[in-house]
Design a protein around this motif. Structure first.
Motif, short mmCIF file in Angstrom:
data_model
loop_
_atom_site.label_atom_id
_atom_site.label_comp_id
_atom_site.label_asym_id
_atom_site.label_seq_id
_atom_site.Cartn_x
_atom_site.Cartn_y
_atom_site.Cartn_z
N LEU A 74 -110.73 -12.27 43.53
CA LEU A 74 -111.06 -11.76 44.86
C LEU A 74 -110.37 -10.42 45.03
CD1 LEU A 74 -110.60 -14.94 47.05
CD2 LEU A 74 -112.75 -13.70 46.68
N ASN A 75 -111.11 -9.41 45.48
CA ASN A 75 -110.53 -8.11 45.81
C ASN A 75 -110.48 -8.01 47.33
OD1 ASN A 75 -112.12 -6.04 43.23
ND2 ASN A 75 -110.58 -7.62 43.04
N VAL A 76 -109.31 -7.64 47.84
CA VAL A 76 -109.12 -7.46 49.28
C VAL A 76 -108.50 -6.09 49.48
CG1 VAL A 76 -107.96 -8.30 51.36
CG2 VAL A 76 -108.80 -9.94 49.66
N ALA A 77 -109.12 -5.27 50.33
CA ALA A 77 -108.61 -3.90 50.51
C ALA A 77 -109.00 -3.34 51.87
CB ALA A 77 -109.16 -3.00 49.41
N ALA A 78 -108.13 -2.50 52.39
CA ALA A 78 -108.41 -1.72 53.59
C ALA A 78 -108.14 -0.27 53.23
CB ALA A 78 -107.53 -2.18 54.75
N LEU A 79 -109.16 0.45 52.81
CA LEU A 79 -108.99 1.82 52.34
C LEU A 79 -109.20 2.84 53.47
CD1 LEU A 79 -110.82 1.47 48.92
CD2 LEU A 79 -108.38 1.37 49.37
N GLY A 80 -110.42 2.95 53.95
CA GLY A 80 -110.70 3.83 55.07
C GLY A 80 -110.77 5.30 54.76
N VAL B 10 -113.49 -7.80 51.58
CA VAL B 10 -113.19 -9.01 50.83
C VAL B 10 -114.37 -9.20 49.88
CG1 VAL B 10 -112.68 -11.49 50.93
CG2 VAL B 10 -111.96 -9.99 52.82
N ILE B 11 -114.09 -9.07 48.58
CA ILE B 11 -115.16 -9.00 47.59
C ILE B 11 -114.93 -10.03 46.50
CG2 ILE B 11 -116.42 -7.47 46.02
CD1 ILE B 11 -114.71 -5.17 47.53
N ALA B 12 -115.94 -10.83 46.23
CA ALA B 12 -115.90 -11.79 45.12
C ALA B 12 -116.31 -11.04 43.85
CB ALA B 12 -116.84 -12.96 45.39
N ARG B 13 -115.42 -11.03 42.86
CA ARG B 13 -115.68 -10.31 41.61
C ARG B 13 -115.81 -11.30 40.45
NH1 ARG B 13 -114.34 -4.98 41.12
NH2 ARG B 13 -115.68 -5.22 39.29
N ASP C 268 -119.92 -9.05 36.43
CA ASP C 268 -120.54 -8.10 37.36
C ASP C 268 -120.59 -6.70 36.74
OD1 ASP C 268 -118.34 -6.38 38.37
OD2 ASP C 268 -117.70 -8.04 39.63
N PRO C 269 -121.51 -5.85 37.21
CA PRO C 269 -121.75 -4.57 36.55
C PRO C 269 -120.57 -3.61 36.56
CG PRO C 269 -123.26 -4.87 38.42
CD PRO C 269 -122.42 -6.11 38.31
N SER C 270 -119.60 -3.80 37.42
CA SER C 270 -118.47 -2.88 37.50
C SER C 270 -117.20 -3.42 36.85
CB SER C 270 -118.17 -2.55 38.96
OG SER C 270 -119.26 -1.88 39.55
N TRP C 271 -117.21 -4.68 36.44
CA TRP C 271 -116.00 -5.31 35.91
C TRP C 271 -115.50 -4.55 34.69
CZ3 TRP C 271 -113.09 -9.18 37.88
CH2 TRP C 271 -112.09 -9.69 37.04
N TRP D 149 -115.52 0.84 44.05
CA TRP D 149 -115.60 2.05 44.88
C TRP D 149 -116.24 3.19 44.10
CZ3 TRP D 149 -114.47 -0.81 48.63
CH2 TRP D 149 -113.41 -1.69 48.59
N GLY D 150 -117.22 3.83 44.69
CA GLY D 150 -117.83 5.01 44.12
C GLY D 150 -118.77 4.74 42.95
N ARG D 151 -119.14 3.51 42.73
CA ARG D 151 -120.03 3.22 41.62
C ARG D 151 -121.44 3.71 41.93
NH1 ARG D 151 -120.27 -0.09 45.25
NH2 ARG D 151 -121.84 -1.64 45.59
N VAL D 152 -122.21 3.91 40.89
CA VAL D 152 -123.56 4.44 41.05
C VAL D 152 -124.55 3.34 41.40
CG1 VAL D 152 -125.43 5.62 39.85
CG2 VAL D 152 -123.07 6.35 39.49
N GLU D 153 -124.41 2.21 40.73
CA GLU D 153 -125.41 1.15 40.89
C GLU D 153 -125.13 0.28 42.11
OE1 GLU D 153 -127.41 -2.46 38.27
OE2 GLU D 153 -125.58 -1.52 37.57
N SER D 154 -126.15 0.05 42.91
CA SER D 154 -126.12 -0.94 43.97
C SER D 154 -127.53 -1.49 44.12
CB SER D 154 -125.61 -0.36 45.29
OG SER D 154 -126.53 0.57 45.80
N ARG D 155 -127.63 -2.66 44.71
CA ARG D 155 -128.94 -3.29 44.86
C ARG D 155 -129.01 -3.94 46.24
NH1 ARG D 155 -129.50 -7.00 40.37
NH2 ARG D 155 -129.63 -5.09 39.19
#
Length: 137
Positions: free
Chosen positions: A80-86, A96-99, A103-106, A111-117
């Motif tokens: 699990l990734n948990v972050a407050a960047l802003g 709160v992100i389940a990784r 997954d394509p970014s592992w 943050w800042g990745r090109v691929e999203s769906r």
């Protein structure tokens, strides 16, 4: 005069409502590659965690815990990734992100990745209902 809470336009455009906790709105980020929630405290003018008083910081931590357990129990992620960047959206919100190792970014940050769906309408409804049902259980 008290200023009303207004959800940042970018957060509104990039996510969908899931639930309303005591302090936060819980929203699903519109990227079907990741089970990804954000929690947004419904208080005006917040930028950083330290803008909350102690009791509300504790409430936020409890709500992040609840969202984390929701994703863990629903999807059994590897991490699990948990972050407050802003840095892009300054309004206080917690990711709160389940990784998954698949997954394509592992193992990199998402943050800042090109691929999203974006979710299809059907997949979005299914995911939101699934999360809401687990919260209600």
């Amino acid at each position: 005069m008290t200023t009303a809470f207004i959800l940042d336009a970018r957060l509104a455009a990039d996510s969908h409502p899931v639930a309303r906790f005591e302090l936060c709105d819980v929203r699903l980020i519109d990227d079907s590659l990741y089970p990804w929630l954000i929690l947004v405290p419904r208080l005006p003018g917040l930028r950083d965690l330290i803008d909350l008083d102690q009791s509300r910081r504790h409430q936020l931590a409890d709500e992040v815990d609840r969202a984390s357990r929701l994703l863990r129990d629903a999807y059994r992620p590897d991490k699990l990734n948990v972050a407050a960047l802003g840095n892009v959206v300054v309004q206080l919100h917690v990711h709160v992100i389940a990784r998954f190792e698949t997954d394509p970014s592992w193992p990199s940050p998402i943050w800042g990745r090109v691929e999203s769906r974006p979710y299809s309408a059907e997949a979005l409804l299914e995911r939101v209902v699934q999360l809401q049902e687990r919260l209600a259980a």
